[in-house]
Design a protein around this motif. Structure first.
Motif, PDB file in Angstrom:
ATOM      1  N   TYR A 177      50.286  42.633  32.294  1.00 13.62           N
ATOM      2  CA  TYR A 177      49.853  41.258  32.537  1.00 13.62           C
ATOM      3  C   TYR A 177      49.076  41.236  33.855  1.00 13.62           C
ATOM      4  N   LEU A 178      47.852  40.754  33.786  1.00 12.58           N
ATOM      5  CA  LEU A 178      46.943  40.790  34.931  1.00 12.58           C
ATOM      6  C   LEU A 178      46.392  39.388  35.177  1.00 12.58           C
ATOM      7  N   ILE A 179      46.537  38.892  36.391  1.00 15.34           N
ATOM      8  CA  ILE A 179      46.001  37.578  36.767  1.00 15.34           C
ATOM      9  C   ILE A 179      44.983  37.786  37.885  1.00 15.34           C
ATOM     10  N   LYS A 180      43.776  37.350  37.618  1.00 12.18           N
ATOM     11  CA  LYS A 180      42.682  37.496  38.588  1.00 12.18           C
ATOM     12  C   LYS A 180      42.341  36.122  39.162  1.00 12.18           C
ATOM     13  N   LEU A 181      42.305  36.025  40.475  1.00 15.78           N
ATOM     14  CA  LEU A 181      41.979  34.771  41.154  1.00 15.78           C
ATOM     15  C   LEU A 181      40.623  34.899  41.827  1.00 15.78           C
ATOM     16  N   LEU A 182      39.751  33.931  41.581  1.00 15.80           N
ATOM     17  CA  LEU A 182      38.399  33.938  42.125  1.00 15.80           C
ATOM     18  C   LEU A 182      38.199  32.716  43.008  1.00 15.80           C
ATOM     19  N   HIS A 183      37.754  32.934  44.238  1.00 11.18           N
ATOM     20  CA  HIS A 183      37.448  31.833  45.160  1.00 11.18           C
ATOM     21  C   HIS A 183      35.989  31.441  44.928  1.00 11.18           C
ATOM     22  N   LYS A 184      35.787  30.303  44.262  1.00  7.44           N
ATOM     23  CA  LYS A 184      34.448  29.931  43.811  1.00  7.44           C
ATOM     24  C   LYS A 184      33.493  29.643  44.981  1.00  7.44           C
ATOM     25  N   LYS A 185      33.998  29.016  46.020  1.00 10.22           N
ATOM     26  CA  LYS A 185      33.132  28.675  47.156  1.00 10.22           C
ATOM     27  C   LYS A 185      32.711  29.930  47.920  1.00 10.22           C
ATOM     28  N   HIS A 186      33.657  30.830  48.128  1.00 10.20           N
ATOM     29  CA  HIS A 186      33.320  32.085  48.807  1.00 10.20           C
ATOM     30  C   HIS A 186      32.344  32.921  47.977  1.00 10.20           C
ATOM     31  N   LYS A 187      32.522  32.900  46.661  1.00 12.37           N
ATOM     32  CA  LYS A 187      31.606  33.655  45.796  1.00 12.37           C
ATOM     33  C   LYS A 187      30.195  33.085  45.866  1.00 12.37           C
ATOM     34  N   ALA A 188      30.085  31.748  45.900  1.00 14.54           N
ATOM     35  CA  ALA A 188      28.765  31.122  46.004  1.00 14.54           C
ATOM     36  C   ALA A 188      28.077  31.538  47.307  1.00 14.54           C
ATOM     37  N   TYR A 189      28.835  31.560  48.415  1.00 11.78           N
ATOM     38  CA  TYR A 189      28.274  31.982  49.697  1.00 11.78           C
ATOM     39  C   TYR A 189      27.916  33.469  49.662  1.00 11.78           C
ATOM     40  N   HIS A 190      28.811  34.285  49.085  1.00 13.80           N
ATOM     41  CA  HIS A 190      28.584  35.728  48.949  1.00 13.80           C
ATOM     42  C   HIS A 190      27.300  35.996  48.181  1.00 13.80           C
ATOM     43  N   ASP A 191      27.127  35.333  47.045  1.00 17.82           N
ATOM     44  CA  ASP A 191      25.952  35.581  46.206  1.00 17.82           C
ATOM     45  C   ASP A 191      24.669  35.138  46.899  1.00 17.82           C
ATOM     46  N   ALA A 192      24.730  33.993  47.581  1.00 21.32           N
ATOM     47  CA  ALA A 192      23.540  33.492  48.277  1.00 21.32           C
ATOM     48  C   ALA A 192      23.137  34.426  49.414  1.00 21.32           C
ATOM     49  N   PHE A 193      24.117  34.877  50.189  1.00 22.94           N
ATOM     50  CA  PHE A 193      23.807  35.779  51.304  1.00 22.94           C
ATOM     51  C   PHE A 193      23.294  37.124  50.790  1.00 22.94           C
ATOM     52  N   LYS A 194      23.892  37.632  49.718  1.00 20.10           N
ATOM     53  CA  LYS A 194      23.465  38.925  49.174  1.00 20.10           C
ATOM     54  C   LYS A 194      22.003  38.892  48.739  1.00 20.10           C
ATOM     55  N   VAL A 195      21.600  37.821  48.062  1.00 13.52           N
ATOM     56  CA  VAL A 195      20.197  37.699  47.629  1.00 13.52           C
ATOM     57  C   VAL A 195      19.271  37.723  48.840  1.00 13.52           C
ATOM     58  N   LEU A 196      19.617  36.948  49.869  1.00 21.22           N
ATOM     59  CA  LEU A 196      18.769  36.884  51.058  1.00 21.22           C
ATOM     60  C   LEU A 196      18.727  38.223  51.786  1.00 21.22           C
ATOM     61  N   TYR A 197      19.892  38.848  51.977  1.00 22.23           N
ATOM     62  CA  TYR A 197      19.932  40.088  52.751  1.00 22.23           C
ATOM     63  C   TYR A 197      19.227  41.227  52.026  1.00 22.23           C
ATOM     64  N   PHE A 198      19.442  41.332  50.718  1.00 16.03           N
ATOM     65  CA  PHE A 198      18.814  42.419  49.967  1.00 16.03           C
ATOM     66  C   PHE A 198      17.309  42.204  49.827  1.00 16.03           C
ATOM     67  N   ASN A 199      16.866  40.944  49.909  1.00 12.30           N
ATOM     68  CA  ASN A 199      15.425  40.675  49.851  1.00 12.30           C
ATOM     69  C   ASN A 199      14.749  40.882  51.192  1.00 12.30           C
ATOM     70  N   TYR A 200      15.413  40.430  52.276  1.00 10.84           N
ATOM     71  CA  TYR A 200      14.759  40.406  53.593  1.00 10.84           C
ATOM     72  C   TYR A 200      15.322  41.432  54.562  1.00 10.84           C
ATOM     73  N   LYS A 201      16.609  41.711  54.481  1.00  7.40           N
ATOM     74  CA  LYS A 201      17.367  42.495  55.450  1.00  7.40           C
ATOM     75  C   LYS A 201      17.417  41.769  56.801  1.00  7.40           C
ATOM     76  N   THR A 202      16.275  41.442  57.376  1.00  6.73           N
ATOM     77  CA  THR A 202      16.270  40.555  58.541  1.00  6.73           C
ATOM     78  C   THR A 202      15.914  39.168  58.033  1.00  6.73           C
ATOM     79  N   ILE A 203      16.926  38.318  57.861  1.00  2.00           N
ATOM     80  CA  ILE A 203      16.743  37.047  57.175  1.00  2.00           C
ATOM     81  C   ILE A 203      15.966  36.083  58.071  1.00  2.00           C
ATOM     82  N   PRO A 204      14.891  35.469  57.546  1.00  2.00           N
ATOM     83  CA  PRO A 204      14.126  34.496  58.351  1.00  2.00           C
ATOM     84  C   PRO A 204      14.998  33.306  58.756  1.00  2.00           C
TER      85      PRO A 204
END
Length: 611
Positions: free
Chosen positions: A184-211
């Motif tokens: 039995y496996l229960i996975k918990l996802l923090h939706k707000k942290h994931k939204a911030y994680h995904d947004a930052f990842k897109v910016l960092y991987f695109n720019y590295k030095t974010i404008p």
């Protein structure tokens, strides 16, 4: 053919927490493993119970939790030292024995955790909980010990822990269980942290030095989602570490520190290798936070040899001196004292010696305590005077190192004005400080490339000319811009000329062959919009000559260096070829990977002794 069935339940506890509950067994479709009672969701099996409540979760029975380690979190050295370990595993009722590295298991497995605590102590985005039946039996402590033996290694090393659909993770775990078992496996996802994680990842991987304008949008997102500063920093550092360009260099730095931490000392060769990686990080725009995090996690009082720590004793004497006056307002820090402290700070930085910062922190606390007890505020002024100079040092060193070792660095008139202001402050202490603190170390660094050297010489001479009234700030900024443009053209030429030679030219030695090559490369750069002006003939010929040197090294010298572990031949080539050491080391890495050679052998050769 699958050996088990799966049932999945997915839902949202609130606007922050999302859950995925999975039951895996040979006859999972006939199992009843959950029930809902009001605002509580209950998962269960014989002897086990797991409750998802509005603000917390509760559990009793066997099992535990696991998550992927985030870069920079407190991680046991035993896990850090094993490069294959990726995940944090916590088994209910288990704790580390103080006298050894052994786990001790107890029957006290029931407990509860708030969701805030779960995502604070574990992964900021995804955490797992599990329990099981079938493959373990007996008292709870026996079950937990058996689970550790059965699943511990896999759960700590699995690459399937994270944001996927978890089918591979369940397959991986269930393959270790008996055919009568249930998982039995229960996975918990923090939706707000994931939204911030995904947004930052897109910016960092695109720019590295974010404008700045993009970073403002990211900050607005964090404010809107009410993500605290600590969690923002954890998420950003973890994303930055996972960038492929960063991870290889940071891991090498980490492995050296672990090796030194385990043996309790660091030698000059290891220190030089760490310095090289720090310099490489500046060139590759790798955030210094990744290295500061490792330095903090793996600090060791004995990493710097005792005979190299005279500067620490001098630092203590100067800082403690501000408390000696009977009137409690402290002795004034004179120019000689401040110069000594600045040299000590530079040496501590070179050695990654955290004791220096600890001494400064202790002094700051002592000042606060004295003032709280009624001491004169002049005491704080003396300490602030020291801290202000240290801030000037940090800012100046950062700007000059970026100019020296980083390509495409933005360096304008405002940077020059700032440096001139800092130089004036350091000159008031001692005219020799400016060169000794900031330029001597750069010139002595073997990784200073040809264009980095040009920029630093231009800066040093240009600032002196500005002070003498022979040059304007704008004129110096223009000179540095032209060198930067020449550096970018050189990088572009090198890549395109090598590609042309590789695909079209078996020979490029004669003047006519080189002229034809120049025309074709110039046309290609123009058509791609990479360079529209004339290509200086001297710069083009210099690129061709360097490509020839590179070929000689890769085909003639490097195989011999590897076969004979001849570090002196390697150093002789690096000292006399004129090729940038960074560039040559990247060629070496590609050579080793292409020929399936052990990179550790290369590191040993670079250290200067045979394996």
């Amino acid at each position: 053919m699958s050996t088990h069935q799966e049932i999945r339940l997915h839902g949202h506890l609130n606007d922050t927490i999302e859950y995925f509950a999975m039951a895996a067994a040979r006859d999972a479709y006939s199992r009843y493993f959950f029930e809902s009672a009001g605002d509580v969701l209950r998962f269960f099996s014989p002897g086990n119970e797991f409750l998802l409540e509005p603000e917390q979760l509760s559990h009793r029975g066997n099992g535990g939790s696991f998550c992927e380690y985030m870069f920079g979190v407190d991680q046991p050295l035993s896990d850090l030292a094993k490069t294959e370990v990726r995940n944090r595993l916590v088994l209910y009722g288990a704790f580390q024995n103080d006298d050894s590295s052994q786990l001790v298991f107890t029957g006290k497995t029931d407990g509860q955790n708030s969701y805030e605590q779960i995502f604070f102590e574990g992964n900021a985005t995804v955490n797992y909980y599990f329990f099981m039946t079938g493959s373990v039996s007996g008292r709870l402590e026996e079950q937990q010990e058996n689970i550790a033996r059965l699943l511990g290694k896999t759960l700590k090393r699995s690459h399937h822990v994270g944001l996927g659909d978890d089918a591979d993770l369940i397959d991986e775990i269930y393959s270790l269980l008996g055919h009568r078992s249930s998982l039995y496996l229960i996975k918990l996802l923090h939706k707000k942290h994931k939204a911030y994680h995904d947004a930052f990842k897109v910016l960092y991987f695109n720019y590295k030095t974010i404008p700045d304008y993009e970073y403002e949008v990211l900050q607005e997102l964090a404010d809107r989602l009410e993500i605290d500063k600590y969690q923002q920093e954890r998420i950003r550092i973890d994303v930055m570490y996972k960038h492929p360009d960063n991870q290889r260099i940071v891991d090498e730095y980490k492995n050296i520190l672990i090796e030194c931490s385990l043996k309790g000392s660091i030698n000059q060769l290891e220190n030089a290798r760490l310095t090289r990686l720090k310099t490489l990080s500046v060139r590759n725009k790798i955030p210094s936070a990744l290295f500061y995090t490792l330095d903090k996690m793996l600090k060791h009082d004995k990493l710097v040899d005792l005979d190299e720590q005279d500067y620490l004793a001098e630092t203590r004497q100067v800082l403690e001196g501000i408390f000696f006056a009977e009137a409690q307002i402290g002795a004034i820090i004179n120019a000689e004292d401040m110069a000594l402290l600045l040299h000590a700070k530079r040496q501590a930085s070179d050695n990654r010696d955290h004791t220096f910062e600890h001494i400064l922190l202790e002094t700051g606390k002592a000042c606060d305590e004295k003032i709280h007890e009624g001491a004169d505020l002049a005491l704080l002024e003396h300490f602030s005077y020291i801290v202000t100079y240290f801030d000037r040092y940090d800012n100046t060193a950062s700007v000059i190192n970026q100019l020296a070792f980083m390509e495409n660095v933005q360096f304008g008139e405002e940077h020059i004005r700032s440096l001139l202001g800092n130089k004036k402050a350091f000159d008031e202490l001692d005219k020799s400080l400016w060169s000794d603190l900031f330029f001597k170390q750069v010139y002595d660094n073997k990784y200073l490339g040809q264009f980095g050297r040009k920029k630093i010489i231009c800066l040093q001479q240009g600032m002196a000319a500005i002070e003498d009234g022979r040059l304007t700030i704008k004129a110096l900024a223009d000179q540095l811009f032209r060198i930067g443009r020449e550096e970018r053209l050189n990088t572009t030429l090198l890549a395109h000329v090598k590609e042309r030679i590789r695909n079209f030219y078996s020979k490029y030695n004669t003047r006519s062959e080189q002229e034809a090559l120049l025309v074709e490369v110039a046309d290609e750069l123009y058509n791609k919009g990479l360079h529209t002006g004339d290509i200086p003939l001297s710069q083009f010929h210099n690129v061709v000559v360097n490509i020839k040197k590179e070929a000689v090294y890769l085909h003639n010298l490097l195989p011999k260096i590897v076969a004979e572990r001849d570090a002196s031949l390697r150093e002789d080539f690096l000292d006399n070829s004129g090729l940038d050491r960074f560039y040559v080391e990247e060629l070496e890495r590609e050579y080793f990977e292409l020929n399936n050679l052990n990179l550790n052998d290369l590191y040993q050769i670079r250290k200067g002794y045979a394996v």
